[in-house]
Design a protein around this motif. Structure first.
Motif, PDB file in Angstrom:
ATOM      1  N   PHE A  11       0.836  -1.196   0.000  1.00  0.00           N
ATOM      2  CA  PHE A  11       0.000   0.000   0.000  1.00  0.00           C
ATOM      3  C   PHE A  11       0.874   1.250   0.000  1.00  0.00           C
ATOM      4  O   PHE A  11       1.826   1.346   0.779  1.00  0.00           O
ATOM      5  N   LEU A  35      -3.995   0.217   7.573  1.00  0.00           N
ATOM      6  CA  LEU A  35      -3.474  -0.642   6.503  1.00  0.00           C
ATOM      7  C   LEU A  35      -2.407  -1.606   7.002  1.00  0.00           C
ATOM      8  O   LEU A  35      -2.217  -2.684   6.425  1.00  0.00           O
ATOM      9  N   ALA A  89      -9.041   3.007   4.388  1.00  0.00           N
ATOM     10  CA  ALA A  89      -8.018   1.964   4.520  1.00  0.00           C
ATOM     11  C   ALA A  89      -8.650   0.580   4.588  1.00  0.00           C
ATOM     12  O   ALA A  89      -8.159  -0.376   3.975  1.00  0.00           O
TER      13      ALA A  89
END
Length: 548
Positions: A11, A27, A391
């Motif tokens: 990410f 995340l 997220a």
């Protein structure tokens, strides 16, 4: 310029403010997270936030009042479901933040204040005007404790990497190594903050050059409501000083506005005089400055208790003292300045944009929370709530990817989606054409000259009071402008490109909206268009402005 090898992560988070930090923490439970920051990690709009954070921590009635106040401020353009998400999930996010070490002001319990047009006391502060900085401290400490989260400051993202209509990473400039690189990721989150530096007068930090909005536009994403730019009425106006936003709470505590002739004047413009709401107050200040042929008005705090001002507004007091201005004794020169971007990259309730693999959150997003005017102190809460929510959606999408959209070349010109038109109760309609004729030889300017030209044009003609003739002239002028080819790529050149792209989009959107609503005021269309439901503006690369 050197080019280093490619990198890969799970990410990518572009921006280290409240929205990006909160997303990074969420995340981290699902993979490797790389947070890219344009400057130092602490150099964000969140750190500059001088207000508080609004949240209804009480019963359902308090939550409903928060919903009501936000919808009222948005003047018909809030997505009610987006606001419900904000006010319902807000308390849980605040409690989570406190568990991570956030220190709000409190007595025996949290100390809430009532500010502005809110119907109840629901604003939390930390260290007076340092709420944003304290939230960022707590979030950064939490993020740094997670092995999956890595930070890379002084990294400027130049563009999004595309595979068809899917975003697969970014190209960026590593300032510490003077090297360009490519970073691939399963999902990219734009959390780059505001665009205040598109205008000559702004309370935003120097890094707020609309980078996320510009890169999303160039990649083909749909943008929304860019004409809605919020102005702060009382920004410090001193030569050589930053445009520090002096808190709205000062006027609520009894500070007065005076013109350069030292007369109180607001009673001539609004029934609430010095306590008028932000949008009409900004217009009144501009009209009074024009009438008096002055560049500023004065904010008079001398009737307030000096010790209270020094303690409650210590950040403003200390900043002004540096310029030999004692706000408890001296009249403070102020004027309006650009403060917050209400519109941005169009996103749904999960932060998903119209490009696969690309998400957006915070000030760069247009997710329906703020409508036509942001209710003050809602922005920090939005960063928390939607940072976490987006997220979570990125994690879920990684496990269940969407089908690859058709390549851009095969798509028909974009129109608002069925979901968008359903949400706003009207079919899309095109705006009046705002396409300008561009001469064969555009006007090429150096990097610094180009930025100065754009920022002055935007402040003078796309500012607080707008009119078709001046907007049309700006649209054409901006279409003609282009940067001279620099000898080498530079941060200033990339920022200048972003400023120009975003300025063009704001000016076109402002010309297309032929009504006055929220932060957008047209002197040639001074009333709301009540003949149809309130409509959002949309624009994308190669397309005219549409409403839906």
């Amino acid at each position: 310029m050197a080019t280093v090898r490619e990198e890969r992560t799970d990410f990518l988070v572009l921006g280290a403010g409240i929205a990006g930090m909160r997303a990074a923490v969420e995340l981290a439970r699902a993979g490797r997270v790389l947070v890219l920051s344009k400057g130092k990690l602490a150099e964000t709009g969140t750190g500059w936030a001088h207000g508080g954070i609004a949240v209804a921590m009480g019963d359902d009635q308090e939550v409903r009042l928060h919903l009501h106040d936000t919808l009222l401020a948005g003047e018909g353009l809030c997505d009610e479901e987006a606001v419900r998400v904000l006010v319902r999930e807000g308390p849980r996010q605040i409690k989570q933040l406190i568990d991570w070490g956030m220190r709000f002001e409190r007595g025996t319990k949290l100390a809430f204040t009532r500010e502005g047009v809110r119907s109840q006391a629901r604003v939390l502060h930390a260290h007076g005007e340092s709420t944003g900085g304290e939230i960022l401290r707590a979030l950064a400490a939490k993020a740094r404790s997670l092995a999956a989260v890595k930070f890379r400051p002084h990294t400027f993202v130049t563009d999004l990497l595309m595979d068809g209509n899917r975003v697969v990473g970014v190209t960026c400039f590593d300032e510490t190594r003077s090297a360009l690189k490519t970073i691939y990721a399963d999902a990219v989150l734009i959390a780059t903050g505001g665009l205040g530096q598109v205008f000559k007068e702004t309370t935003n930090p120097s890094l707020a050059t609309g980078d996320g909005v510009a890169m999303a536009y160039r990649a083909g994403a749909v943008l929304s409501d860019l004409e809605f730019v919020q102005f702060h009425p009382t920004a410090l106006y001193l030569k050589g000083a930053p445009r520090l936003p002096l808190p709205e709470a000062l006027r609520e505590q009894g500070a007065h506005l005076r013109n350069i002739e030292l007369e109180r004047f607001m009673h001539r413009y609004h029934e609430d005089a010095d306590r008028a709401p932000m949008n009409p107050l900004c217009r009144a200040l501009m009209m009074e400055m024009q009438r008096c042929r002055s560049d500023f008005v004065y904010l008079d705090l001398t009737e307030l208790d000096a010790e209270y001002v020094k303690k409650r507004f210590h950040k403003a007091y200390a900043a002004c003292i540096k310029f030999n201005l004692d706000i408890t004794e001296d009249l403070v020169p102020v004027r309006p300045a650009v403060h917050y971007a209400v519109g941005g990259v169009a996103a749904d309730l999960n932060g998903a944009t119209t490009l696969a693999g690309l998400y957006v959150v915070g000030e760069a997003a247009a997710n329906g929370v703020h409508g036509a005017t942001r209710l003050a102190d809602n922005s920090l809460l939005e960063g928390l709530v939607y940072g976490a929510r987006t997220a979570a959606a990125m994690v879920a999408q990684r496990s269940h990817p969407r089908p690859m959209p058709k390549p851009a070349a095969a798509r028909t010109p974009w129109h608002p989606t069925a979901a968008t038109t359903r949400r706003h109760g009207a079919a899309p309609r095109p705006a009046a054409s705002v396409r300008s004729t561009k001469p064969s030889d555009s006007l090429r300017l150096g990097v610094e000259q180009l930025s100065d030209e754009v920022r002055s044009l935007m402040w003078e003609r796309v500012g607080i009071i707008r009119v078709a003739k001046e907007l049309g002239e700006v649209v054409q002028r901006l279409a003609w402008l282009s940067p001279a080819q620099p000898a080498a790529a530079s941060l200033a050149a990339w920022e200048g490109r972003n400023v120009l792209d975003v300025a063009r989009l704001i000016a076109r959107s402002a010309l297309a909206r032929e009504e006055s609503r929220g932060t957008h005021y047209r002197s040639d269309f001074p009333l709301k268009n009540e003949s149809q439901p309130a409509l959002h503006s949309y624009v994308s690369k190669g397309a005219e402005v549409y409403f839906g």
